[in-house]
Design a protein around this motif. Structure first.
Motif, PDB file in Angstrom:
ATOM      1  N   MET A   3      -5.563  81.008  58.655  1.00  0.00           N
ATOM      2  CA  MET A   3      -6.800  81.570  59.183  1.00  0.00           C
ATOM      3  C   MET A   3      -7.930  81.627  58.152  1.00  0.00           C
ATOM      4  SD  MET A   3      -6.143  82.272  62.387  1.00  0.00           S
ATOM      5  CE  MET A   3      -7.429  83.420  62.839  1.00  0.00           C
ATOM      6  N   SER A   4      -7.601  81.635  56.864  1.00  0.00           N
ATOM      7  CA  SER A   4      -8.634  81.753  55.835  1.00  0.00           C
ATOM      8  C   SER A   4      -8.415  80.710  54.757  1.00  0.00           C
ATOM      9  CB  SER A   4      -8.620  83.167  55.218  1.00  0.00           C
ATOM     10  OG  SER A   4      -7.373  83.408  54.595  1.00  0.00           O
ATOM     11  N   GLU A   5      -9.271  80.772  53.724  1.00  0.00           N
ATOM     12  CA  GLU A   5      -9.226  79.784  52.648  1.00  0.00           C
ATOM     13  C   GLU A   5      -8.563  80.354  51.395  1.00  0.00           C
ATOM     14  OE1 GLU A   5     -13.208  78.565  52.006  1.00  0.00           O
ATOM     15  OE2 GLU A   5     -13.414  77.562  53.945  1.00  0.00           O
ATOM     16  N   ILE A   6      -7.481  81.068  51.556  1.00  0.00           N
ATOM     17  CA  ILE A   6      -6.784  81.636  50.421  1.00  0.00           C
ATOM     18  C   ILE A   6      -6.077  80.537  49.625  1.00  0.00           C
ATOM     19  CG2 ILE A   6      -4.746  82.131  51.818  1.00  0.00           C
ATOM     20  CD1 ILE A   6      -4.232  84.547  50.039  1.00  0.00           C
ATOM     21  N   VAL A   7      -6.099  80.654  48.320  1.00  0.00           N
ATOM     22  CA  VAL A   7      -5.462  79.689  47.425  1.00  0.00           C
ATOM     23  C   VAL A   7      -4.265  80.375  46.774  1.00  0.00           C
ATOM     24  CG1 VAL A   7      -5.743  78.205  45.413  1.00  0.00           C
ATOM     25  CG2 VAL A   7      -7.658  78.528  47.010  1.00  0.00           C
ATOM     26  N   PHE A   8      -3.066  79.885  47.087  1.00  0.00           N
ATOM     27  CA  PHE A   8      -1.855  80.459  46.502  1.00  0.00           C
ATOM     28  C   PHE A   8      -1.509  79.706  45.221  1.00  0.00           C
ATOM     29  CE2 PHE A   8      -1.375  81.827  50.930  1.00  0.00           C
ATOM     30  CZ  PHE A   8      -1.050  83.164  50.743  1.00  0.00           C
ATOM     31  N   ASN A   9      -2.238  80.043  44.146  1.00  0.00           N
ATOM     32  CA  ASN A   9      -1.914  79.438  42.865  1.00  0.00           C
ATOM     33  C   ASN A   9      -0.677  80.105  42.268  1.00  0.00           C
ATOM     34  OD1 ASN A   9      -2.958  81.905  42.080  1.00  0.00           O
ATOM     35  ND2 ASN A   9      -4.906  81.050  41.388  1.00  0.00           N
ATOM     36  N   SER A  10      -0.228  79.556  41.149  1.00  0.00           N
ATOM     37  CA  SER A  10       1.021  80.048  40.544  1.00  0.00           C
ATOM     38  C   SER A  10       0.904  81.502  40.095  1.00  0.00           C
ATOM     39  CB  SER A  10       1.401  79.160  39.357  1.00  0.00           C
ATOM     40  OG  SER A  10       0.364  79.143  38.388  1.00  0.00           O
ATOM     41  N   VAL A  11      -0.277  81.903  39.596  1.00  0.00           N
ATOM     42  CA  VAL A  11      -0.460  83.278  39.110  1.00  0.00           C
ATOM     43  C   VAL A  11      -0.370  84.258  40.271  1.00  0.00           C
ATOM     44  CG1 VAL A  11      -2.019  84.839  37.900  1.00  0.00           C
ATOM     45  CG2 VAL A  11      -1.881  82.459  37.202  1.00  0.00           C
ATOM     46  N   ARG A  12      -0.992  83.931  41.401  1.00  0.00           N
ATOM     47  CA  ARG A  12      -0.953  84.836  42.557  1.00  0.00           C
ATOM     48  C   ARG A  12       0.479  84.952  43.099  1.00  0.00           C
ATOM     49  NH1 ARG A  12      -5.248  83.664  45.049  1.00  0.00           N
ATOM     50  NH2 ARG A  12      -6.291  85.670  45.254  1.00  0.00           N
ATOM     51  N   VAL A  13       1.190  83.835  43.175  1.00  0.00           N
ATOM     52  CA  VAL A  13       2.562  83.858  43.680  1.00  0.00           C
ATOM     53  C   VAL A  13       3.457  84.697  42.769  1.00  0.00           C
ATOM     54  CG1 VAL A  13       4.596  82.450  44.160  1.00  0.00           C
ATOM     55  CG2 VAL A  13       2.347  81.663  44.886  1.00  0.00           C
ATOM     56  N   ILE A  14       3.298  84.529  41.443  1.00  0.00           N
ATOM     57  CA  ILE A  14       4.102  85.316  40.492  1.00  0.00           C
ATOM     58  C   ILE A  14       3.769  86.798  40.625  1.00  0.00           C
ATOM     59  CG2 ILE A  14       4.505  85.763  38.036  1.00  0.00           C
ATOM     60  CD1 ILE A  14       4.069  82.754  37.576  1.00  0.00           C
ATOM     61  N   ALA A  15       2.492  87.127  40.796  1.00  0.00           N
ATOM     62  CA  ALA A  15       2.090  88.524  40.960  1.00  0.00           C
ATOM     63  C   ALA A  15       2.700  89.133  42.221  1.00  0.00           C
ATOM     64  CB  ALA A  15       0.568  88.628  41.007  1.00  0.00           C
ATOM     65  N   ILE A  16       2.698  88.372  43.325  1.00  0.00           N
ATOM     66  CA  ILE A  16       3.300  88.854  44.570  1.00  0.00           C
ATOM     67  C   ILE A  16       4.796  89.094  44.396  1.00  0.00           C
ATOM     68  CG2 ILE A  16       3.843  88.197  46.951  1.00  0.00           C
ATOM     69  CD1 ILE A  16       1.139  86.751  47.051  1.00  0.00           C
ATOM     70  N   VAL A  17       5.464  88.150  43.717  1.00  0.00           N
ATOM     71  CA  VAL A  17       6.914  88.279  43.506  1.00  0.00           C
ATOM     72  C   VAL A  17       7.224  89.476  42.616  1.00  0.00           C
ATOM     73  CG1 VAL A  17       8.920  87.165  42.453  1.00  0.00           C
ATOM     74  CG2 VAL A  17       7.371  85.835  43.891  1.00  0.00           C
ATOM     75  N   ILE A  18       6.431  89.686  41.558  1.00  0.00           N
ATOM     76  CA  ILE A  18       6.673  90.794  40.630  1.00  0.00           C
ATOM     77  C   ILE A  18       6.487  92.141  41.334  1.00  0.00           C
ATOM     78  CG2 ILE A  18       5.691  91.985  38.627  1.00  0.00           C
ATOM     79  CD1 ILE A  18       5.274  89.282  37.326  1.00  0.00           C
ATOM     80  N   ILE A  19       5.403  92.279  42.106  1.00  0.00           N
ATOM     81  CA  ILE A  19       5.174  93.543  42.819  1.00  0.00           C
ATOM     82  C   ILE A  19       6.260  93.775  43.865  1.00  0.00           C
ATOM     83  CG2 ILE A  19       3.601  94.768  44.357  1.00  0.00           C
ATOM     84  CD1 ILE A  19       1.289  93.440  42.886  1.00  0.00           C
ATOM     85  N   GLY A  20       6.648  92.705  44.579  1.00  0.00           N
ATOM     86  CA  GLY A  20       7.720  92.842  45.558  1.00  0.00           C
ATOM     87  C   GLY A  20       9.048  93.221  44.918  1.00  0.00           C
ATOM     88  N   LEU A  21       9.343  92.636  43.759  1.00  0.00           N
ATOM     89  CA  LEU A  21      10.573  92.984  43.042  1.00  0.00           C
ATOM     90  C   LEU A  21      10.549  94.431  42.570  1.00  0.00           C
ATOM     91  CD1 LEU A  21      13.263  92.001  41.862  1.00  0.00           C
ATOM     92  CD2 LEU A  21      12.026  91.260  39.828  1.00  0.00           C
ATOM     93  N   GLY A  22       9.395  94.869  42.075  1.00  0.00           N
ATOM     94  CA  GLY A  22       9.264  96.268  41.675  1.00  0.00           C
ATOM     95  C   GLY A  22       9.457  97.215  42.841  1.00  0.00           C
ATOM     96  N   PHE A  23       8.933  96.853  44.010  1.00  0.00           N
ATOM     97  CA  PHE A  23       9.099  97.680  45.206  1.00  0.00           C
ATOM     98  C   PHE A  23      10.573  97.773  45.594  1.00  0.00           C
ATOM     99  CE2 PHE A  23       9.105  98.653  49.708  1.00  0.00           C
ATOM    100  CZ  PHE A  23       8.089  99.569  49.844  1.00  0.00           C
ATOM    101  N   LEU A  24      11.291  96.647  45.529  1.00  0.00           N
ATOM    102  CA  LEU A  24      12.705  96.650  45.878  1.00  0.00           C
ATOM    103  C   LEU A  24      13.531  97.459  44.885  1.00  0.00           C
ATOM    104  CD1 LEU A  24      13.155  92.922  46.970  1.00  0.00           C
ATOM    105  CD2 LEU A  24      13.011  94.924  48.442  1.00  0.00           C
ATOM    106  N   LEU A  25      13.151  97.426  43.608  1.00  0.00           N
ATOM    107  CA  LEU A  25      13.858  98.231  42.609  1.00  0.00           C
ATOM    108  C   LEU A  25      13.691  99.723  42.880  1.00  0.00           C
ATOM    109  CD1 LEU A  25      13.083  96.340  39.265  1.00  0.00           C
ATOM    110  CD2 LEU A  25      15.276  96.465  40.450  1.00  0.00           C
ATOM    111  N   LEU A  26      12.551 100.094  43.419  1.00  0.00           N
ATOM    112  CA  LEU A  26      12.309 101.504  43.730  1.00  0.00           C
ATOM    113  C   LEU A  26      13.113 101.983  44.935  1.00  0.00           C
ATOM    114  CD1 LEU A  26       8.466 101.517  43.140  1.00  0.00           C
ATOM    115  CD2 LEU A  26      10.123 102.847  41.847  1.00  0.00           C
ATOM    116  N   LEU A  27      13.643 101.049  45.713  1.00  0.00           N
ATOM    117  CA  LEU A  27      14.465 101.421  46.862  1.00  0.00           C
ATOM    118  C   LEU A  27      15.900 101.747  46.478  1.00  0.00           C
ATOM    119  CD1 LEU A  27      13.302  98.820  49.549  1.00  0.00           C
ATOM    120  CD2 LEU A  27      12.513 101.150  49.208  1.00  0.00           C
ATOM    121  N   LEU A  28      16.278 101.458  45.224  1.00  0.00           N
ATOM    122  CA  LEU A  28      17.631 101.772  44.782  1.00  0.00           C
ATOM    123  C   LEU A  28      17.852 103.279  44.802  1.00  0.00           C
ATOM    124  CD1 LEU A  28      18.006  99.354  41.729  1.00  0.00           C
ATOM    125  CD2 LEU A  28      19.125  99.140  43.953  1.00  0.00           C
TER     126      LEU A  28
END
Length: 404
Positions: free
Chosen positions: A329-354
């Motif tokens: 729907m939009s012109e978002i660019v999923f570069n490597s830095v954005r993908v790594i940032a998404i993965v890191i935040i998601g991993l941190g969120f999952l660690l908090l669920l422990l």
């Protein structure tokens, strides 16, 4: 006659061995029934959890996308926040309907209201309690939603949804400082991941002023959301379902009485201005409000039918859903830095669920595995050693027969 009586007694009361066998069979049958009931209950809870996860994911991502679509025709984030918060008034009526259908001892609305008002204190919901315990949370609720919606105007919904996941890390930090909760190294690591993801997300857009403002707004929204949760636990403690429903409805009353003047001021000062009421996309506004109400209902009352961890997973799953929609729907660019940032935040969120005792469980599991390995090794050695004499015993008769 004595033998006949003895025979009758033996027929009526079984022998001790038979009685033990019957008692053992009955006990094993009860255990099997209990295990079957527990497994069925857990299976039901899991399937309900899947349904709640899908509901949380779809309602959260749908409300975010619908808000983005609404701002193309109706550029008024605070008015949208005020309009959606008014729908919180439906919390207590919806809860009471569930109480009527589910509870065996049905109470009148007035009786149920008085019972839930005990959450605010012995005197119930007085004017003083309203301003000291409800009004601050009404302000935090409005700030959280307004900053989140205002950020959607600045940046794409994928970045907004993934950055808002940092609120769980902020909750842990505030709980550790204010509530003196247990220190957990893994949650500190998760908080570091969240901060690193925020920095990387800002770097992905090249530190432009437009994206920096949007990221700051989302981080502010996550911070106020964390402050809301920690202060609620500090001042009010834990609430039952009816008490939570009443509290959220009270926030809607506060919104109508004391926040209504702000959209009016923004309209006449032309900060949030629209030419006529016919221009307002009422379908988008009502759709966004219904989805946000559904999300809050599932978030607050979903723990009655499933595990809290599964509910939190629905928020994480909304990130890839928003990413797919933004990609088409939009012109978002999923570069490597954005993908790594998404993965890191998601991993941190999952660690908090422990859970808090996850390290104890891991240690117990490792010790059990070590004990099993130690038990298996002597058994294997015993078989080898016992096999040697058996071979010698078998060979000796054959040698003696040859000797003869």
């Amino acid at each position: 006659m004595i033998r006949a009586c003895g025979d009758e007694r033996s027929r009526e009361s079984p022998a001790p061995a038979e009685a033990q066998m019957q008692a053992g069979a009955e006990g094993s049958g009860r255990v099997n029934r209990c295990c079957w009931k527990c497994s069925v209950m857990q299976l039901k809870k899991f399937f309900w959890g899947v349904a709640v996860v899908l509901g949380v994911c779809s309602s959260w991502s749908g409300s975010t996308q619908l808000a983005k679509l609404t701002f193309k025709k109706f550029d008024a984030p605070f008015t949208l926040t005020w309009f959606a918060t008014n729908w919180n008034f439906l919390f207590f009526p919806l809860y009471y309907l569930g109480h009527v259908f589910k509870s065996a001892e049905k109470q009148s609305p007035k009786q149920r209201y008085r019972e839930c008002c005990r959450f605010f204190g012995d005197n119930g919901l007085t004017l003083k309690v309203f301003f000291t315990k409800a009004a601050p949370f009404g302000v935090l609720w409005t700030l959280t939603n307004y900053l989140y919606l205002h950020a959607i105007k600045k940046i794409n919904t994928t970045d907004v949804s993934v950055l808002f996941c940092c609120n769980k890390a902020f909750v842990f930090l505030l709980s550790w400082i204010v509530l003196r909760d247990r220190f957990m190294g893994v949650r500190i690591v998760a908080a570091i991941f969240a901060i690193a993801g925020i920095v990387m997300m800002t770097y992905a857009d090249g530190f432009h002023s437009h994206s920096v403002i949007g990221i700051a707004l989302v981080v502010g929204s996550a911070s106020t959301s964390a402050l809301y949760k920690v202060l609620f636990k500090l001042l009010l403690g834990s609430a039952k379902f009816g008490e939570a429903a009443l509290f959220l409805s009270v926030l809607a009353v506060f919104n109508v009485l004391f926040v209504t003047c702000i959209p009016v001021i923004l309209y006449f000062t032309k900060v949030e201005y629209w030419s006529s009421f016919d221009v307002i996309p009422w379908g988008n506004l009502c759709g966004f409000s219904i989805l946000l109400l559904t999300f809050n209902i599932l978030l607050n009352f979903g723990i009655a039918i499933t595990y809290p961890t599964l509910i939190s997973l629905g928020i994480v799953l909304s990130v890839p859903v928003n990413a797919v929609v933004d990609h088409y729907m939009s012109e978002i660019v999923f570069n490597s830095v954005r993908v790594i940032a998404i993965v890191i935040i998601g991993l941190g969120f999952l660690l908090l669920l422990l859970p808090e005792e996850w390290d104890v469980w891991v240690i117990k599991l490792l010790t059990r595995l070590k004990v099993r390995k130690k038990e298996e090794i002597p058994e294997g050695n015993g078989d080898i050693v016992s096999g040697l004499p058996n071979k010698s015993r078998r060979t000796r008769p054959s040698m003696s027969s040859f000797a003869h």
